[in-house]
Write an enzyme that holds these catalytic residues in place. Structure first.
Site, PDB file in Angstrom:
ATOM      1  N   GLY A 132       8.566 -39.513 -12.481  1.00 13.47           N
ATOM      2  CA  GLY A 132       8.142 -38.895 -13.558  1.00 13.47           C
ATOM      3  C   GLY A 132       7.500 -37.764 -13.522  1.00 13.47           C
ATOM      4  NE  ARG A 189       5.361 -36.134 -21.016  1.00 10.74           N
ATOM      5  CZ  ARG A 189       6.282 -36.161 -22.695  1.00 10.74           C
ATOM      6  NH1 ARG A 189       6.899 -35.644 -22.964  1.00 10.74           N
ATOM      7  NH2 ARG A 189       5.550 -38.564 -22.891  1.00 10.74           N
ATOM      8  CG  ASP A 197      17.683 -43.703 -15.897  1.00 11.01           C
ATOM      9  OD1 ASP A 197      16.593 -44.305 -15.887  1.00 11.01           O
ATOM     10  OD2 ASP A 197      18.619 -43.934 -16.639  1.00 11.01           O
ATOM     11  CG  ASN A 239       4.110 -40.597 -12.395  1.00 10.77           C
ATOM     12  OD1 ASN A 239       2.547 -41.578 -13.297  1.00 10.77           O
ATOM     13  ND2 ASN A 239       4.912 -40.254 -13.569  1.00 10.77           N
ATOM     14  CB  SER A 282      -1.727 -49.686 -17.204  1.00  6.77           C
ATOM     15  OG  SER A 282      -1.889 -49.329 -18.083  1.00  6.77           O
ATOM     16  CE1 TYR A 289       2.860 -48.345 -20.114  1.00  8.82           C
ATOM     17  CE2 TYR A 289       0.996 -49.705 -20.480  1.00  8.82           C
ATOM     18  CZ  TYR A 289       1.980 -49.048 -20.314  1.00  8.82           C
ATOM     19  OH  TYR A 289       0.996 -48.082 -18.903  1.00  8.82           O
ATOM     20  CB  ALA A 299       5.361 -58.253 -19.156  1.00 10.34           C
ATOM     21  CE  LYS A 341       3.068 -48.732 -16.495  1.00  8.17           C
ATOM     22  NZ  LYS A 341       3.399 -48.427 -15.500  1.00  8.17           N
ATOM     23  CB  ILE A 399      -4.893 -41.212 -17.824  1.00  7.49           C
ATOM     24  CG1 ILE A 399      -5.368 -42.294 -16.756  1.00  7.49           C
ATOM     25  CG2 ILE A 399      -4.628 -39.457 -17.177  1.00  7.49           C
ATOM     26  CD1 ILE A 399      -7.244 -41.720 -15.958  1.00  7.49           C
TER      27      ILE A 399
HETATM   28  P1  NAD Z   1       4.274 -39.342 -19.821  1.00  9.57           P
HETATM   29  O1  NAD Z   1       5.050 -39.176 -21.218  1.00  9.57           O
HETATM   30  O2  NAD Z   1       2.889 -38.148 -20.111  1.00  9.57           O
HETATM   31  O3  NAD Z   1       5.195 -38.822 -18.170  1.00  9.57           O
HETATM   32  C1  NAD Z   1       5.690 -39.940 -18.175  1.00  9.57           C
HETATM   33  C2  NAD Z   1       7.379 -39.304 -17.417  1.00  9.57           C
HETATM   34  O4  NAD Z   1       7.540 -40.023 -17.272  1.00  9.57           O
HETATM   35  C3  NAD Z   1       8.215 -38.103 -17.866  1.00  9.57           C
HETATM   36  O5  NAD Z   1       8.014 -36.366 -17.871  1.00  9.57           O
HETATM   37  C4  NAD Z   1       9.133 -38.199 -18.192  1.00  9.57           C
HETATM   38  O6  NAD Z   1      10.356 -37.899 -18.882  1.00  9.57           O
HETATM   39  C5  NAD Z   1       9.550 -39.250 -17.365  1.00  9.57           C
HETATM   40  N1  NAD Z   1       9.868 -40.455 -17.307  1.00  9.57           N
HETATM   41  C6  NAD Z   1      10.157 -41.480 -17.934  1.00  9.57           C
HETATM   42  N2  NAD Z   1      11.323 -42.598 -18.492  1.00  9.57           N
HETATM   43  C7  NAD Z   1      11.983 -41.460 -17.322  1.00  9.57           C
HETATM   44  C8  NAD Z   1      13.472 -42.531 -16.701  1.00  9.57           C
HETATM   45  N3  NAD Z   1      13.808 -43.575 -17.338  1.00  9.57           N
HETATM   46  N4  NAD Z   1      13.339 -41.651 -14.975  1.00  9.57           N
HETATM   47  C9  NAD Z   1      12.592 -40.732 -14.536  1.00  9.57           C
HETATM   48  N5  NAD Z   1      11.830 -40.423 -15.343  1.00  9.57           N
HETATM   49  C10 NAD Z   1      11.642 -41.118 -16.909  1.00  9.57           C
HETATM   50  O7  NAD Z   1       3.013 -40.259 -19.203  1.00  9.57           O
HETATM   51  P2  NAD Z   1       1.655 -40.379 -18.348  1.00  9.57           P
HETATM   52  O8  NAD Z   1       0.595 -40.348 -19.673  1.00  9.57           O
HETATM   53  O9  NAD Z   1       1.655 -39.040 -17.192  1.00  9.57           O
HETATM   54  O10 NAD Z   1       1.955 -41.453 -17.684  1.00  9.57           O
HETATM   55  C11 NAD Z   1       2.148 -41.211 -16.299  1.00  9.57           C
HETATM   56  C12 NAD Z   1       2.846 -43.282 -16.046  1.00  9.57           C
HETATM   57  O11 NAD Z   1       1.310 -43.391 -15.623  1.00  9.57           O
HETATM   58  C13 NAD Z   1       3.400 -43.839 -16.638  1.00  9.57           C
HETATM   59  O12 NAD Z   1       4.051 -45.055 -15.362  1.00  9.57           O
HETATM   60  C14 NAD Z   1       2.044 -44.656 -17.111  1.00  9.57           C
HETATM   61  O13 NAD Z   1       2.630 -45.587 -17.920  1.00  9.57           O
HETATM   62  C15 NAD Z   1       1.313 -44.978 -16.343  1.00  9.57           C
HETATM   63  N6  NAD Z   1       0.135 -44.768 -17.540  1.00  9.57           N
HETATM   64  C16 NAD Z   1      -0.385 -43.842 -18.103  1.00  9.57           C
HETATM   65  C17 NAD Z   1      -2.317 -44.246 -19.326  1.00  9.57           C
HETATM   66  C18 NAD Z   1      -2.340 -42.871 -19.464  1.00  9.57           C
HETATM   67  O14 NAD Z   1      -3.023 -43.345 -20.557  1.00  9.57           O
HETATM   68  N7  NAD Z   1      -1.863 -41.951 -19.494  1.00  9.57           N
HETATM   69  C19 NAD Z   1      -2.754 -45.091 -18.476  1.00  9.57           C
HETATM   70  C20 NAD Z   1      -2.273 -45.921 -18.207  1.00  9.57           C
HETATM   71  C21 NAD Z   1      -1.202 -46.039 -17.010  1.00  9.57           C
END
Ligand code: NAD
Length: 247
Positions: A13, A16, A63, A90, A142, A155, A157, A159, A188
């Site tokens: 991931g 971004r 994927d 991630n 998370s 989500y 479950a 995490k 975040i």
């Molecule tokens: P985001 O949506 O900005 O980025 C997620 C990335 O994962 C994207 O680039 C997407 O293309 C990629 N992705 C999605 N499905 C995929 C797949 N099947 N195979 C490969 N890549 C895939 O999300 P983010 O906010 O940067 O979150 C990143 C991680 O942090 C996630 O696991 C999210 O659950 C966790 N998280 C985020 C927050 C928050 O507040 N943003 C809080 C707690 C946890």
């Protein structure tokens, strides 16, 4: 000189948000980084940022829920870099809705990416890491996996599953010098959270003692610690990085 000079990291991931920040931070600290996301072109920006730090970047389209693709990805990384020292799971998605309205598809999709994806990559790196008798796996969970949330049964479950998977991984791999930890980010700022209404954001802010939302770099710094030898005696833990939102 960073503390990951000569190390190789894999970040899923990484196109971004938090994944991109983690990848660039690891590069800044000296690691070469394999960047994984659904499409190769999406990784162009992260590749450029890693290379700007003077490190090698390898973009892989994968994927995370596809076992064959994950195994092929790890094989490719090992073929090019020769080893993997740090694995950061991630990649994650949300499909939020109330439990009574949640379709089986909504459930399956989120569990497949968030939990199965973390399992598949952990399984794929376990053998090479155990063989080299070193390695660190860091899984992004998370705060919702700790406390639950209305509208996020799938989500939450997934995490909570990541946190438990991490503990089992840690117990299995510790005798071979491999550590596994998870991080539970709070709120975040990212594309995932930008979509929330101002009302929801204000409500969340009221519950954050440090009175700011986190940035992706706050998570990247925690990853750097857990991935490093500074955390040599830390395994199976879930590190909350949430500004005090949940204690
Ligand atoms: P985001 O949506 O900005 O980025 C997620 C990335 O994962 C994207 O680039 C997407 O293309 C990629 N992705 C999605 N499905 C995929 C797949 N099947 N195979 C490969 N890549 C895939 O999300 P983010 O906010 O940067 O979150 C990143 C991680 O942090 C996630 O696991 C999210 O659950 C966790 N998280 C985020 C927050 C928050 O507040 N943003 C809080 C707690 C946890």
């Amino acid at each position: 000189m960073g503390f990951f000079e000569g190390k190789v990291a894999v970040v899923t991931g990484a196109a971004r948000g938090i994944g991109q920040a983690i990848a660039v931070d690891l590069a800044e600290r000296g690691a070469d980084v394999a960047l994984c996301d659904l499409q190769k072109e999406w990784l162009d920006e992260t590749v450029a940022a890693v290379e700007a730090k003077g490190r090698k970047a390898l973009a892989v389209a994968v994927d995370v829920g596809d076992g064959d693709a994950v195994n092929a990805c790890i094989k490719e990384v090992l073929g090019i870099f020769g080893k993997i020292d740090i694995m950061v799971n991630n990649a994650g998605i949300t499909k939020d809705t109330l439990l009574m309205r949640m379709s089986e598809q909504d459930w399956d999709d989120v569990l497949r990416v968030n939990l199965k994806g973390t399992f598949l990559f952990s399984r794929a790196v376990a053998r090479p890491m155990m063989k080299q008798r070193s390695g660190s796996i860091v899984n992004i969970a998370s705060v919702i996996g700790l406390i639950g949330n209305a509208g996020q049964a799938n989500y939450a479950a997934s995490k909570a599953g990541v946190i438990a998977l991490t503990k089992s991984t840690a117990k299995e791999l510790a005798p071979r010098g491999v550590r596994a930890n998870s991080i539970a980010p709070g709120f975040i700022s990212s594309k995932m959270t930008d979509a929330l209404s101002q009302e929801v954001r204000d409500k969340m802010m009221a519950n954050i003692p440090v009175a700011r939302f986190g940035g992706p770099e706050d998570i990247a710094k925690a990853v750097a610690f857990l991935a490093s030898d500074e955390a040599a005696y830390v395994t199976g833990q879930c590190l909350s990085v949430n500004g005090g939102m949940v204690m």
